[in-house]
Structures are given as structure tokens and as C-alpha cells.
Design an enzyme around this catalytic site. Structure first.
Site, PDB file in Angstrom:
ATOM      1  N   LYS A 111       0.842  -1.204   0.000  1.00 38.41           N
ATOM      2  CA  LYS A 111       0.000   0.000   0.000  1.00 38.41           C
ATOM      3  C   LYS A 111       0.872   1.246   0.000  1.00 38.41           C
ATOM      4  O   LYS A 111       0.569   2.221  -0.688  1.00 38.41           O
ATOM      5  CB  LYS A 111      -0.920   0.000   1.218  1.00 38.41           C
ATOM      6  N   LYS A 193      -3.688 -11.259  -6.969  1.00 39.17           N
ATOM      7  CA  LYS A 193      -4.595 -12.018  -6.104  1.00 39.17           C
ATOM      8  C   LYS A 193      -6.048 -11.562  -6.293  1.00 39.17           C
ATOM      9  O   LYS A 193      -6.289 -10.357  -6.450  1.00 39.17           O
ATOM     10  CB  LYS A 193      -4.159 -11.768  -4.651  1.00 39.17           C
ATOM     11  N   LYS A 196     -11.092  -8.248  -2.728  1.00 40.67           N
ATOM     12  CA  LYS A 196     -12.227  -7.307  -2.746  1.00 40.67           C
ATOM     13  C   LYS A 196     -11.750  -5.864  -2.868  1.00 40.67           C
ATOM     14  O   LYS A 196     -12.515  -4.990  -3.178  1.00 40.67           O
ATOM     15  CB  LYS A 196     -13.098  -7.486  -1.501  1.00 40.67           C
TER      16      LYS A 196
HETATM   17  P1  TYM Z   1      -8.908 -11.634   4.848  1.00 41.70           P
HETATM   18  O1  TYM Z   1     -10.251 -11.208   5.279  1.00 41.70           O
HETATM   19  O2  TYM Z   1      -8.136 -10.772   3.902  1.00 41.70           O
HETATM   20  O3  TYM Z   1      -9.008 -13.061   4.207  1.00 41.70           O
HETATM   21  C1  TYM Z   1      -9.656 -14.119   4.886  1.00 41.70           C
HETATM   22  C2  TYM Z   1      -9.020 -15.447   4.489  1.00 41.70           C
HETATM   23  O4  TYM Z   1      -9.182 -15.639   3.083  1.00 41.70           O
HETATM   24  C3  TYM Z   1      -7.915 -15.905   2.496  1.00 41.70           C
HETATM   25  N1  TYM Z   1      -7.904 -15.320   1.153  1.00 41.70           N
HETATM   26  C4  TYM Z   1      -7.597 -16.004   0.039  1.00 41.70           C
HETATM   27  N2  TYM Z   1      -7.255 -17.287  -0.140  1.00 41.70           N
HETATM   28  C5  TYM Z   1      -7.012 -17.687  -1.418  1.00 41.70           C
HETATM   29  N3  TYM Z   1      -7.087 -16.848  -2.488  1.00 41.70           N
HETATM   30  C6  TYM Z   1      -7.411 -15.551  -2.349  1.00 41.70           C
HETATM   31  N4  TYM Z   1      -7.492 -14.750  -3.418  1.00 41.70           N
HETATM   32  C7  TYM Z   1      -7.696 -15.075  -1.022  1.00 41.70           C
HETATM   33  N5  TYM Z   1      -8.064 -13.868  -0.529  1.00 41.70           N
HETATM   34  C8  TYM Z   1      -8.179 -14.038   0.805  1.00 41.70           C
HETATM   35  C9  TYM Z   1      -6.914 -15.213   3.414  1.00 41.70           C
HETATM   36  O5  TYM Z   1      -5.610 -15.743   3.274  1.00 41.70           O
HETATM   37  C10 TYM Z   1      -7.512 -15.478   4.775  1.00 41.70           C
HETATM   38  O6  TYM Z   1      -7.158 -16.751   5.253  1.00 41.70           O
HETATM   39  N6  TYM Z   1      -6.073 -10.576   8.785  1.00 41.70           N
HETATM   40  C11 TYM Z   1      -6.956 -11.553   8.228  1.00 41.70           C
HETATM   41  C12 TYM Z   1      -8.135 -11.853   9.143  1.00 41.70           C
HETATM   42  C13 TYM Z   1      -7.725 -12.207  10.524  1.00 41.70           C
HETATM   43  C14 TYM Z   1      -7.178 -13.459  10.941  1.00 41.70           C
HETATM   44  C15 TYM Z   1      -6.979 -13.303  12.355  1.00 41.70           C
HETATM   45  C16 TYM Z   1      -6.883 -14.641  10.286  1.00 41.70           C
HETATM   46  C17 TYM Z   1      -7.826 -11.385  11.616  1.00 41.70           C
HETATM   47  N7  TYM Z   1      -7.369 -12.050  12.712  1.00 41.70           N
HETATM   48  C18 TYM Z   1      -6.437 -14.359  13.105  1.00 41.70           C
HETATM   49  C19 TYM Z   1      -6.346 -15.692  11.042  1.00 41.70           C
HETATM   50  C20 TYM Z   1      -6.132 -15.539  12.436  1.00 41.70           C
HETATM   51  C21 TYM Z   1      -7.495 -11.027   6.911  1.00 41.70           C
HETATM   52  O7  TYM Z   1      -7.520  -9.852   6.673  1.00 41.70           O
HETATM   53  O8  TYM Z   1      -8.003 -11.986   6.120  1.00 41.70           O
END
Ligand code: TYM
Length: 330
Positions: A111, A193, A196
């Protein structure tokens, strides 16, 4: 039985990437593991959200967790802010994290390098809150997609440092990244990737998209002009991504898919991927509507928060005692 913990940050709608890379695995793992799964609403507000949209997205996320197959009788499902220990532990984690470590986080670096303006302090310290989310519960594994692996590794470093400084306090968790579907790429630009936060919605499938829109997005996915189907991700990222999506959902080995499609045109592959994806998302949407109508979401989240709070409160007390900020005798 192993304990696993994970979360999705519903900034906007849940995507096919979230489903394949994360939620579908939670559903599978809940068969043999103790799952703690929450909706990371504090993480959402690291970037400004319209309050009305955010509220809707949170409820949708809860309904979609259930619609995808998470079972509240097996898994603990809750909203992050219903367990206030997360925020307090987040601060303690921030005090045990170095600026250099945060500066190395690729999501933040990306970013900054794009010269995005209005980046908040919350976005910068977000990995500390994520470490808190995890370490409060002593999980063994953190099932995540590829892009979150670095944050889990930082969590491990923080846990090890804390244990060395204050004595054994946290279990050091391991990231669990599936061999298929850990990085679903944009349909519009398969070198990026699926996300959203993409500017262009054409590359991203949302679980609540109209099924015809999903079909259109897949049929117009960017591929190449080689006119052959191989598993060479470097040379044919678009084709590889379509095979990966198919494989993750149909649970068919990519090599087997390759044998089936290699003498076919791209249109045939796209149509079958569209069939597989719309069939699965169609089922999810049907259950989503039933769950939204059932009026049970709040009760399920309340029950989940109660169970989570019990574990988190005990851990926070222990941590506060270890670092010496608690003068109460117990
Ligand atoms: P977030 O909301 O960006 O994504 C949630 C989960 O989806 C996976 N993901 C993907 N996997 C495959 N291909 C893609 N294009 C793709 N986009 C997203 C992410 O790897 C993730 O597993 N910080 C985290 C949320 C979080 C979290 C936690 C996760 C907050 N606290 C504690 C694990 C443990 C996040 O922003 O995920």
C-alpha cells in the site's frame, strides 16, 4: 484434538478467494478439530467503512459462514468485538512488536509503494491485533490463505519473544496453508490475487453475486492466446487459475483435469468452471437466505462469544500478571 483458529475480515463482501482459501477449509477441519472462527470486525475499520454497509457485511459474513457449512455445534463462531480481550491484548502485543517487523509486512509495504493516501495507524499495527486474536486462544494451527502466512509468522515471533521474556505463556502456532487454492487469482489479471480491494469488480467473484454475473465473470476471464491447456503457471496464469478453482471446488486433482481438458478449447474449460462454481455458490446462497430468514444469527454469535470470552479472559489475566500490570491478588 488440535485447536485451530482463523477469521475473515468482511471489508465488503466475502469472495470466492475467501471461500476457497479459508472458509471451505474451516468446514473440512471442523470434522476432527476444535475450530474457533470469528468475524474480524476490528480489522475492517483499519480502512474507512460506511457504517451501514459495514453492519450489513458483518451480518452477511456470519450468515455465509453458516451457509458454507460451519456448524455452531462443532465450532465456536463469534464477532471479534464481542470479546473485548482482543483489543486489550492487541495493545499488549503492539508493545512487544518492533517497528522494523511491521515495516516488513508486505501487505502494508504494497500500500505504501502504491502511494495510497490516508493510511491509518490501525492499518500499520493490524498484525499486532492479529497476533492478539491468535495468542489469546493457544491454537495449534492457523488455517489461512497464502497472503496471511507472513502475519502468522510474525505472530510466532512475538509469541517466542514473549515466552523468552516473561516465561512460557503462549503456545507457538503454525500457519496451515492448503496445497490447493491458497492463492486464487483475479479473473481480470491472473498475476494478481483475487481481492475485494481490487478496483475492478470483473476480476473478483463474491459469494452473493447473481449466478448469471458469476458465469459472465468466468466466461470473460483473461487467459492467453497460446490455444493450449497446460499446467504452466508462469506462462499461462489465467488457465492455471481456472484449473485451480475447478480443482479446489470439485476436489479433482489438477493433473486429472489437465488430461480431461488438454485437447479442448478454452471455452469448454471456462464453461465447466462456471458450472462447478455456480452450482456450489448456488447451494450456499440458498442456505444463506434460509439462515437470514431464521433469525438465529444473533443467538449463535452470542453463544460463540460466551465460549470464546471464557478462554480469552483467562489468558489475558495470565498475560497481565506476567508483565506486571496487574496488582490484584487472586
Ligand atoms: P482476509 O479477510 O483478507 O481473508 C480471509 C481469508 O481468506 C484468504 N484469502 C484467500 N485465499 C485464497 N485466495 C485468495 N485470493 C484469497 N483472498 C483471501 C486469506 O488468506 C484469509 O485466510 N487478517 C486476516 C483476518 C484475521 C485473521 C486473524 C486470520 C484477523 N485475525 C487471526 C487468522 C487468524 C485477513 O484480513 O483476512
Amino acid at each position: 484434538m488440535k485447536r485451530m483458529l482463523s477469521a475473515v475480515k468482511p471489508t465488503g463482501q466475502i469472495t470466492l478467494g475467501n471461500y476457497i482459501g479459508a472458509i471451505s477449509n474451516f468446514v473440512k477441519y471442523q470434522e476432527d478439530n476444535e475450530m474457533i472462527i470469528f468475524i474480524a470486525n476490528l480489522h475492517c475499520i483499519t480502512v474507512y467503512q460506511d457504517p451501514k454497509d459495514l453492519r450489513k457485511n458483518l451480518k452477511d459474513a456470519a450468515a455465509l459462514y453458516l451457509a458454507c457449512g460451519l456448524d455452531p455445534n462443532r465450532s465456536t463462531i463469534f464477532l471479534q468485538t464481542d470479546v473485548m480481550e482482543h483489543a486489550q491484548m492487541g495493545y499488549i502485543m503492539a508493545c512487544n512488536t518492533y517497528l522494523g517487523e511491521l515495516n516488513r509486512m508486505t501487505q502494508f509495504k504494497d500500500k505504501v509503494s502504491k502511494n495510497e493516501t490516508g493510511l491509518t495507524a490501525g492499518l500499520y499495527t493490524y498484525p499486532c491485533l492479529m497476533a492478539a486474536d491468535i495468542l489469546l486462544y493457544d491454537p495449534d494451527y492457523i488455517p489461512v490463505g497464502d497472503d496471511q502466512k507472513q502475519h502468522v509468522e510474525l505472530t510466532r515471533d512475538i509469541a517466542i519473544r514473549f515466552n523468552n521474556r516473561y516465561g512460557e505463556t503462549f503456545k507457538v502456532p503454525e500457519p496451515l496453508v492448503a496445497s490447493v487454492g491458497a492463492r486464487i487469482m483475479s479473473l481480470n489479471d491472473p498475476t494478481k490475487k483475487m481481492s475485494k480491494s481490487e478496483n475492478n469488480d470483473k476480476g473478483c467473484i463474491y459469494l452473493l453475486d447473481d449466478l448469471n454475473v458469476i458465469r459472465k465473470k468466468i466466461m470473460s476471464a483473461v487467459t492467453d492466446s497460446y490455444g493450449e491447456i497446460t499446467l504452466d503457471q508462469q506462462r499461462q496464469p489465467g488457465i492455471y487459475n481456472l484449473l485451480e478453482i475447478h480443482s479446489a471446488i470439485s476436489k479433482t486433482d489438477k493433473q486429472e483435469l489437465l488430461n480431461r481438458f488438454k485437447s479442448q478449447g478454452y471455452g469448454v474449460l471456462k464453461k465447466e468452471v462456471a458450472d462447478v462454481v455456480t452450482e456450489r455458490i448456488g447451494e450456499i446462497q440458498k442456505r444463506y437466505h434460509e439462515i437470514m430468514d431464521s433469525g438465529q444469527i444473533e443467538t449463535i454469535l452470542d453463544e460463540g462469544a460466551k465460549k470464546a470470552r471464557y478462554i480469552a479472559a483467562k489468558k489475558l489475566t495470565k498475560v497481565q500478571r506476567k508483565i506486571g500490570i496487574d496488582i490484584h491478588k487472586r
